[in-house]
Design an enzyme around this catalytic site. Structure first.
Site: not given
Ligand code: KIV
Length: 275
Positions: A115, A182
């Site tokens: 991220e 997201e």
């Molecule tokens: O952790 C997860 O499931 C994710 C998705 C929501 C993209 O990062």
């Protein structure tokens, strides 16, 4: 046929949508893989869906490796992406490479996901230089929930939208092979998807992304409580599980289960000798 960075890139070029779904264990991964999804994500969402935490912050490298390795054993054709958990890469470029390597070696992932935007360009470059494909993740990044002050749509004003575009371009230039967006407004996600040559994967980012991803407990209605606006329920598996469990309990208590066909037999002559 095995989905790879190359086949997924080709899909974008051919305007063919790709599908990603989460999985966290062998059995589910096998079902997802056999259903024909292109990508499986071992998301750090497992902190909530599998471990019962209230957010993703407590998830460890050991958790991710344990679940990723199980999913890898159930996956043949889908491209397997595993999340780098909170504080496994933010601490240094060195940590990022070491931990990405562990997710590949021990977790048997095909790529890692992290991220963050431009601030993680050095980390992405270093991981890519170690021949590990990296998937970026921008917009609402749940590991930053405390910095964001909650789960909110991102990139709504001009400044924030420009920052998201810059982040996406910086990650692509650093060598990311795909980018998850997201909770990004649909028109902004479309613009970013058109600006990038690598595939985008949307979750709450509209239909113009190159791929979609959902958490499987959301799309199969297995996870109670809050349901985000972007989730569509495709099957009521949670309800079916509850119904099945109710019948199992009822039939066990009434003696209807196990029936004759569920029992192993023995000659009466053997039994008689035991009394
Ligand atoms: O952790 C997860 O499931 C994710 C998705 C929501 C993209 O990062």
């Amino acid at each position: 046929m095995k989905n790879t960075v190359m086949t997924l890139q080709k899909m974008k070029e051919n305007h063919e949508k790709a599908v990603m779904v989460t999985a966290y264990d062998y059995t589910t991964a096998k079902i997802m893989d056999e259903s024909g999804v292109n990508m499986i994500l071992v998301g750090d969402s497992l902190g909530m869906t599998m471990l019962g935490y209230e957010d993703t912050l407590s998830v460890t490298m050991e958790d991710m490796i344990h679940h990723s390795a199980a999913v890898a054993r159930g996956t043949k054709e889908a491209f397997l992406v595993t999340d780098m958990p909170f504080m496994s890469y933010q601490t240094s470029v060195y940590d990022a490479v070491v931990n990405a390597g562990r997710l590949m070696k021990e977790g048997r992932a095909n790529a890692v996901k992290l991220e963050g935007g431009s601030e993680f360009v050095p980390h992405v470059k270093a991981i890519v230089n170690a021949s590990i494909p990296v998937v970026g993740h921008i917009g609402l990044t749940p590991q930053s929930v405390n910095a964001f002050g909650g789960f909110k749509v991102q990139g709504k004003d001009e400044e924030a939208a420009k920052k998201l575009i810059a982040d996406a371009k910086a990650l692509e230039a650093a060598g990311a092979c795909m980018i998850v967006m997201e909770c990004v407004p649909a028109k902004l996600a479309k613009l970013i998807t058109e600006e990038l040559s690598i595939p985008t994967i949307g979750i709450g980012a509209g239909r113009d992304c190159d791929a979609q991803v959902l958490v499987y407990q959301d799309l199969l209605a297995m996870y109670g409580g809050f349901r985000p606006k972007f989730v569509k329920v495709f099957a009521n598996v949670g309800e079916q599980m509850r119904e099945g469990m109710k019948s199992y309990i009822e039939e066990t208590k009434s003696g209807a289960f196990p029936a004759e066909q569920h029992c192993f037999q023995i000659e009466d002559s053997v039994i008689e000798k035991l009394y």
